[in-house]
Design an enzyme around this catalytic site. Structure first.
Site, PDB file in Angstrom:
ATOM      1  N   GLU A   1     -81.181 -29.082   1.424  1.00 40.29           N
ATOM      2  CA  GLU A   1     -80.419 -28.674   2.613  1.00 40.29           C
ATOM      3  C   GLU A   1     -80.700 -27.210   2.935  1.00 40.29           C
ATOM      4  O   GLU A   1     -80.578 -26.355   2.065  1.00 40.29           O
ATOM      5  CB  GLU A   1     -78.932 -28.887   2.304  1.00 40.29           C
ATOM      6  CG  GLU A   1     -78.011 -28.600   3.459  1.00 40.29           C
ATOM      7  CD  GLU A   1     -76.549 -28.888   3.107  1.00 40.29           C
ATOM      8  OE1 GLU A   1     -76.243 -29.969   2.565  1.00 40.29           O
ATOM      9  OE2 GLU A   1     -75.724 -28.006   3.366  1.00 40.29           O
TER      10      GLU A   1
ATOM     11  N   ARG B   1     -61.435 -20.343 -12.246  1.00 40.00           N
ATOM     12  CA  ARG B   1     -60.509 -20.920 -13.217  1.00 40.00           C
ATOM     13  C   ARG B   1     -60.701 -20.232 -14.558  1.00 40.00           C
ATOM     14  O   ARG B   1     -61.797 -19.770 -14.857  1.00 40.00           O
ATOM     15  CB  ARG B   1     -60.808 -22.408 -13.398  1.00 40.00           C
ATOM     16  CG  ARG B   1     -60.652 -23.193 -12.121  1.00 40.00           C
ATOM     17  CD  ARG B   1     -60.839 -24.666 -12.417  1.00 40.00           C
ATOM     18  NE  ARG B   1     -60.674 -25.423 -11.189  1.00 40.00           N
ATOM     19  CZ  ARG B   1     -61.550 -26.315 -10.744  1.00 40.00           C
ATOM     20  NH1 ARG B   1     -62.643 -26.566 -11.421  1.00 40.00           N
ATOM     21  NH2 ARG B   1     -61.321 -26.960  -9.629  1.00 40.00           N
TER      22      ARG B   1
ATOM     23  N   ARG C   1     -60.396 -15.936  -0.190  1.00 35.31           N
ATOM     24  CA  ARG C   1     -60.229 -15.905  -1.647  1.00 35.31           C
ATOM     25  C   ARG C   1     -61.429 -16.609  -2.273  1.00 35.31           C
ATOM     26  O   ARG C   1     -62.089 -17.443  -1.626  1.00 35.31           O
ATOM     27  CB  ARG C   1     -58.919 -16.556  -2.079  1.00 35.31           C
ATOM     28  CG  ARG C   1     -58.743 -17.932  -1.532  1.00 35.31           C
ATOM     29  CD  ARG C   1     -57.391 -18.531  -1.835  1.00 35.31           C
ATOM     30  NE  ARG C   1     -57.599 -19.986  -1.874  1.00 35.31           N
ATOM     31  CZ  ARG C   1     -57.726 -20.703  -2.961  1.00 35.31           C
ATOM     32  NH1 ARG C   1     -57.635 -20.146  -4.145  1.00 35.31           N
ATOM     33  NH2 ARG C   1     -57.939 -21.995  -2.896  1.00 35.31           N
TER      34      ARG C   1
ATOM     35  N   ASP D   1     -62.311 -31.272   6.677  1.00 33.55           N
ATOM     36  CA  ASP D   1     -62.751 -32.323   5.764  1.00 33.55           C
ATOM     37  C   ASP D   1     -62.330 -33.674   6.332  1.00 33.55           C
ATOM     38  O   ASP D   1     -61.502 -33.754   7.251  1.00 33.55           O
ATOM     39  CB  ASP D   1     -62.128 -32.098   4.384  1.00 33.55           C
ATOM     40  CG  ASP D   1     -62.947 -31.116   3.546  1.00 33.55           C
ATOM     41  OD1 ASP D   1     -64.168 -31.018   3.785  1.00 33.55           O
ATOM     42  OD2 ASP D   1     -62.386 -30.466   2.658  1.00 33.55           O
TER      43      ASP D   1
ATOM     44  N   TYR E   1     -63.845 -26.594  11.389  1.00 36.23           N
ATOM     45  CA  TYR E   1     -64.348 -27.382  10.271  1.00 36.23           C
ATOM     46  C   TYR E   1     -63.174 -28.113   9.630  1.00 36.23           C
ATOM     47  O   TYR E   1     -62.168 -27.498   9.291  1.00 36.23           O
ATOM     48  CB  TYR E   1     -65.040 -26.512   9.201  1.00 36.23           C
ATOM     49  CG  TYR E   1     -65.432 -27.390   8.036  1.00 36.23           C
ATOM     50  CD1 TYR E   1     -66.616 -28.104   8.062  1.00 36.23           C
ATOM     51  CD2 TYR E   1     -64.560 -27.593   6.965  1.00 36.23           C
ATOM     52  CE1 TYR E   1     -66.938 -28.986   7.035  1.00 36.23           C
ATOM     53  CE2 TYR E   1     -64.876 -28.467   5.940  1.00 36.23           C
ATOM     54  CZ  TYR E   1     -66.070 -29.158   5.988  1.00 36.23           C
ATOM     55  OH  TYR E   1     -66.384 -30.047   5.002  1.00 36.23           O
TER      56      TYR E   1
ATOM     57  N   ARG F   1     -78.926 -26.077  -1.156  1.00 31.92           N
ATOM     58  CA  ARG F   1     -78.562 -27.034  -2.207  1.00 31.92           C
ATOM     59  C   ARG F   1     -79.467 -28.253  -2.187  1.00 31.92           C
ATOM     60  O   ARG F   1     -80.135 -28.523  -1.184  1.00 31.92           O
ATOM     61  CB  ARG F   1     -77.094 -27.437  -2.151  1.00 31.92           C
ATOM     62  CG  ARG F   1     -76.546 -27.699  -0.764  1.00 31.92           C
ATOM     63  CD  ARG F   1     -75.049 -27.967  -0.840  1.00 31.92           C
ATOM     64  NE  ARG F   1     -74.606 -28.590   0.399  1.00 31.92           N
ATOM     65  CZ  ARG F   1     -73.477 -29.232   0.552  1.00 31.92           C
ATOM     66  NH1 ARG F   1     -72.647 -29.363  -0.458  1.00 31.92           N
ATOM     67  NH2 ARG F   1     -73.151 -29.760   1.708  1.00 31.92           N
TER      68      ARG F   1
ATOM     69  N   ARG G   1     -73.441 -23.290  13.577  1.00 28.88           N
ATOM     70  CA  ARG G   1     -74.552 -23.246  12.612  1.00 28.88           C
ATOM     71  C   ARG G   1     -75.047 -24.674  12.457  1.00 28.88           C
ATOM     72  O   ARG G   1     -74.268 -25.626  12.540  1.00 28.88           O
ATOM     73  CB  ARG G   1     -74.088 -22.742  11.244  1.00 28.88           C
ATOM     74  CG  ARG G   1     -73.612 -21.319  11.223  1.00 28.88           C
ATOM     75  CD  ARG G   1     -74.695 -20.291  11.297  1.00 28.88           C
ATOM     76  NE  ARG G   1     -75.663 -20.422  10.212  1.00 28.88           N
ATOM     77  CZ  ARG G   1     -76.867 -19.859  10.254  1.00 28.88           C
ATOM     78  NH1 ARG G   1     -77.244 -19.158  11.315  1.00 28.88           N
ATOM     79  NH2 ARG G   1     -77.696 -19.993   9.242  1.00 28.88           N
TER      80      ARG G   1
HETATM   81  C1  LIG Z   1     -72.863 -30.877   5.803  1.00 28.46           C
HETATM   82  C2  LIG Z   1     -71.449 -31.379   5.801  1.00 28.46           C
HETATM   83  C3  LIG Z   1     -70.910 -31.875   4.630  1.00 28.46           C
HETATM   84  C4  LIG Z   1     -69.599 -32.326   4.614  1.00 28.46           C
HETATM   85  N1  LIG Z   1     -69.083 -32.780   3.436  1.00 28.46           N
HETATM   86  C5  LIG Z   1     -67.814 -33.219   3.393  1.00 28.46           C
HETATM   87  C6  LIG Z   1     -67.250 -33.662   2.158  1.00 28.46           C
HETATM   88  O1  LIG Z   1     -67.904 -33.648   1.113  1.00 28.46           O
HETATM   89  N2  LIG Z   1     -65.963 -34.095   2.173  1.00 28.46           N
HETATM   90  C7  LIG Z   1     -65.192 -34.118   3.307  1.00 28.46           C
HETATM   91  O2  LIG Z   1     -64.029 -34.534   3.263  1.00 28.46           O
HETATM   92  N3  LIG Z   1     -65.715 -33.701   4.502  1.00 28.46           N
HETATM   93  C8  LIG Z   1     -66.995 -33.259   4.570  1.00 28.46           C
HETATM   94  N4  LIG Z   1     -67.521 -32.835   5.766  1.00 28.46           N
HETATM   95  C9  LIG Z   1     -66.698 -32.906   6.988  1.00 28.46           C
HETATM   96  C10 LIG Z   1     -66.865 -34.263   7.717  1.00 28.46           C
HETATM   97  O3  LIG Z   1     -68.211 -34.422   8.108  1.00 28.46           O
HETATM   98  C11 LIG Z   1     -65.943 -34.275   8.950  1.00 28.46           C
HETATM   99  O4  LIG Z   1     -64.596 -34.246   8.520  1.00 28.46           O
HETATM  100  C12 LIG Z   1     -66.103 -35.505   9.838  1.00 28.46           C
HETATM  101  O5  LIG Z   1     -67.431 -35.823  10.100  1.00 28.46           O
HETATM  102  C13 LIG Z   1     -65.405 -35.238  11.164  1.00 28.46           C
HETATM  103  O6  LIG Z   1     -65.460 -36.414  11.957  1.00 28.46           O
HETATM  104  P1  LIG Z   1     -65.461 -36.312  13.543  1.00 28.46           P
HETATM  105  O7  LIG Z   1     -65.181 -37.685  14.050  1.00 28.46           O
HETATM  106  O8  LIG Z   1     -64.564 -35.229  13.994  1.00 28.46           O
HETATM  107  O9  LIG Z   1     -66.917 -35.794  13.951  1.00 28.46           O
HETATM  108  P2  LIG Z   1     -68.371 -36.433  13.854  1.00 28.46           P
HETATM  109  O10 LIG Z   1     -68.535 -37.156  12.574  1.00 28.46           O
HETATM  110  O11 LIG Z   1     -69.327 -35.348  14.158  1.00 28.46           O
HETATM  111  O12 LIG Z   1     -68.406 -37.493  15.038  1.00 28.46           O
HETATM  112  C14 LIG Z   1     -68.524 -37.110  16.398  1.00 28.46           C
HETATM  113  C15 LIG Z   1     -69.441 -38.116  17.085  1.00 28.46           C
HETATM  114  O13 LIG Z   1     -69.394 -37.864  18.491  1.00 28.46           O
HETATM  115  C16 LIG Z   1     -70.674 -38.131  19.025  1.00 28.46           C
HETATM  116  N5  LIG Z   1     -70.788 -37.415  20.303  1.00 28.46           N
HETATM  117  C17 LIG Z   1     -70.663 -36.086  20.493  1.00 28.46           C
HETATM  118  N6  LIG Z   1     -70.814 -35.782  21.801  1.00 28.46           N
HETATM  119  C18 LIG Z   1     -71.027 -36.950  22.458  1.00 28.46           C
HETATM  120  C19 LIG Z   1     -71.270 -37.291  23.830  1.00 28.46           C
HETATM  121  N7  LIG Z   1     -71.282 -36.349  24.793  1.00 28.46           N
HETATM  122  N8  LIG Z   1     -71.472 -38.589  24.158  1.00 28.46           N
HETATM  123  C20 LIG Z   1     -71.465 -39.544  23.184  1.00 28.46           C
HETATM  124  N9  LIG Z   1     -71.244 -39.285  21.864  1.00 28.46           N
HETATM  125  C21 LIG Z   1     -71.024 -38.000  21.502  1.00 28.46           C
HETATM  126  C22 LIG Z   1     -71.619 -37.617  17.961  1.00 28.46           C
HETATM  127  O14 LIG Z   1     -72.890 -38.243  18.091  1.00 28.46           O
HETATM  128  C23 LIG Z   1     -70.898 -37.996  16.674  1.00 28.46           C
HETATM  129  O15 LIG Z   1     -71.356 -39.233  16.146  1.00 28.46           O
HETATM  130  C24 LIG Z   1     -68.816 -32.312   5.799  1.00 28.46           C
HETATM  131  C25 LIG Z   1     -69.365 -31.804   6.977  1.00 28.46           C
HETATM  132  C26 LIG Z   1     -70.653 -31.307   6.983  1.00 28.46           C
HETATM  133  C27 LIG Z   1     -71.204 -30.712   8.234  1.00 28.46           C
END
Ligand SMILES: Cc1cc2nc3c(=O)[nH]c(=O)nc-3n(C[C@H](O)[C@H](O)[C@H](O)COP(=O)(O)OP(=O)(O)OC[C@H]3O[C@@H](n4cnc5c(N)ncnc54)[C@H](O)[C@@H]3O)c2cc1C
Length: 377
Positions: free
Chosen positions: A307, A177, A173, A357, A355, A282, A251
């Site tokens: 970006e 608004r 979708r 948040d 993905y 952006r 990606r």
């Molecule tokens: C460009 C972008 C913008 C975003 N903007 C928003 C937003 O505005 N609002 C929002 O709510 N969410 C946003 N998000 C989503 C948000 O980034 C995620 O919800 C969050 O980072 C997820 O946390 P995580 O712990 O799952 O992963 P991550 O933050 O990726 O943490 C995983 C960690 O594991 C480590 N790791 C991986 N493999 C290994 C290994 N083999 N050995 C040791 N360490 C390792 C990595 O180095 C990393 O630090 C955005 C995401 C992106 C990509």
């Protein structure tokens, strides 16, 4: 028993906090990067003091009270509200598409009910019975004029493919608004942590039971893990299993940073670039995320970051999963293998190939902690 947590992002850090503070168990938290916080990591720029988001702009937003109450134990959100502007054909509009954007774009002066009828007619005129690709799907949702101005070029840059070659299922979708509300998110709780995200992680991990080891790969610590220990893995699921069924696709993003000698570069935190000929998607201007920092707002310098969306190659940061049929089926094979591996929990966006948040990731970690408690304690 030790909890080995791989990844100091939100998922790993919330679990480290819960396991150490509530269960009083030892945690070894590792990350291959040189900092905690994962993709939410923020830092104060040395030259200007402006708080920047290293891996792309992160705005906290949720309507989930459990998540909000949890983070409020560690941080305070500031009063930032997210507004997104988009440049298209040398004009600037507000996103998501609302009454102001529609009136400006079509040079009209519609009321909300007139706007509704106007859009219904546009959609009916362009309706496609069974959309075969993303372009047809988007046109049948918002009509061809708005699609050409706001979706076509941006999508092409985001996926580096023609929208006609992308599956219709990518867009379910396209919200618009028929009022003047310009908030990007509808969530009840919104803002940026005062001081940025890194102090939030420092507070989460402030427990002597947590041993943090940075610049450490999972393979570096594998040998010290015994059968009595738990592994909570937030890295990529296919990497954990040595890509035994093949590689999942991602990606990635590239960022181009600069310091501009002006007080305000673009007047908002995020400016989308809808036109195809502009190579980036952006531009972020970080000082706008902290309206409470009056001295930095007035400073005659600002930090911007452009970006670019790019194809993922081995060694890049995997940002967005490519959740098409082929990759989702491959993920399910890995997920089944993970379920059959004792004392292993895979979580977070890399571990679940989804993905999410920040609020969804926090909720996933809190639910995962409930399950650990119910099953083992
Ligand atoms: C460009 C972008 C913008 C975003 N903007 C928003 C937003 O505005 N609002 C929002 O709510 N969410 C946003 N998000 C989503 C948000 O980034 C995620 O919800 C969050 O980072 C997820 O946390 P995580 O712990 O799952 O992963 P991550 O933050 O990726 O943490 C995983 C960690 O594991 C480590 N790791 C991986 N493999 C290994 C290994 N083999 N050995 C040791 N360490 C390792 C990595 O180095 C990393 O630090 C955005 C995401 C992106 C990509």
């Amino acid at each position: 028993m030790v909890f080995y947590i791989v990844g100091a992002g939100i998922f790993g850090s919330v679990l480290a906090e819960r396991v150490s503070n509530i269960l009083k168990q030892k945690v070894v938290l590792i990350d291959k990067r040189d900092h905690i916080g994962g993709n939410c990591y923020t830092f104060a720029d040395k030259e200007t003091g402006i708080n920047c988001h290293r891996y792309g702009a992160h705005i906290f937003h949720t309507s989930n009270k459990r998540v909000y109450d949890y983070i409020s134990g560690f941080i305070q959100l500031n009063q930032y509200r997210h507004f997104v502007m988009t440049k298209s054909n040398n004009n600037i509009y507000s996103m998501p598409i609302g009454l102001r954007t529609i009136n400006e774009f079509f040079n009209l002066n519609l009321t909300p009910s007139e706007c509704k009828k106007f859009l219904e007619k546009k959609i009916n005129d362009d309706y496609i019975e069974n959309p075969n690709n993303l372009e047809e799907q988007a046109i049948s949702l918002i009509g061809h004029e708005l699609y050409n101005a706001f979706i076509k070029g941006y999508t092409k840059k985001q996926w580096q493919r023609d929208p006609k070659e992308l599956p219709a299922s990518i867009i379910k979708r396209l919200p618009f608004r028929t009022n003047y509300c310009s908030d990007y998110f509808n969530d009840f709780y919104q803002g940026i942590p005062v001081g940025g995200y890194t102090p939030f992680f420092e507070k989460l991990l402030n427990n002597d039971l947590i041993n943090i080891r940075l610049n450490t790969e999972y393979n570096d610590i594998k040998k010290e893990i015994t059968d009595n220990d738990f592994i909570i893995y937030t890295g990529a699921i296919d990497e954990f299993f040595n890509y035994c069924y093949g590689k999942l696709e991602w990606r990635t993003l590239k960022f181009e940073w600069s310091v501009e000698n002006t007080q305000d570069f673009q007047g908002c935190a995020v400016m989308n670039e809808a036109d195809e000929y502009i190579p980036y998607t952006r531009t972020h201007e970080f000082k706008h995320f902290h309206p409470e920092c009056n001295d930095l707002i007035k400073l005659n310098k600002t930090i911007i970051c452009r970006e670019y969306s790019a194809e993922y190659k081995q060694g890049d940061v995997p940002y967005y999963p490519v959740n098409d049929k082929k990759n989702n089926e491959l993920y399910i094979k890995y997920q089944e293998k993970a379920l059959n591996t004792p004392n292993l929990i895979l979580g977070g966006r890399l571990g679940t190939y989804k993905y999410m948040d920040m609020d969804k990731t926090i909720l996933q970690a809190l639910v995962c902690f409930d399950e650990i408690c119910n099953k083992y304690f």
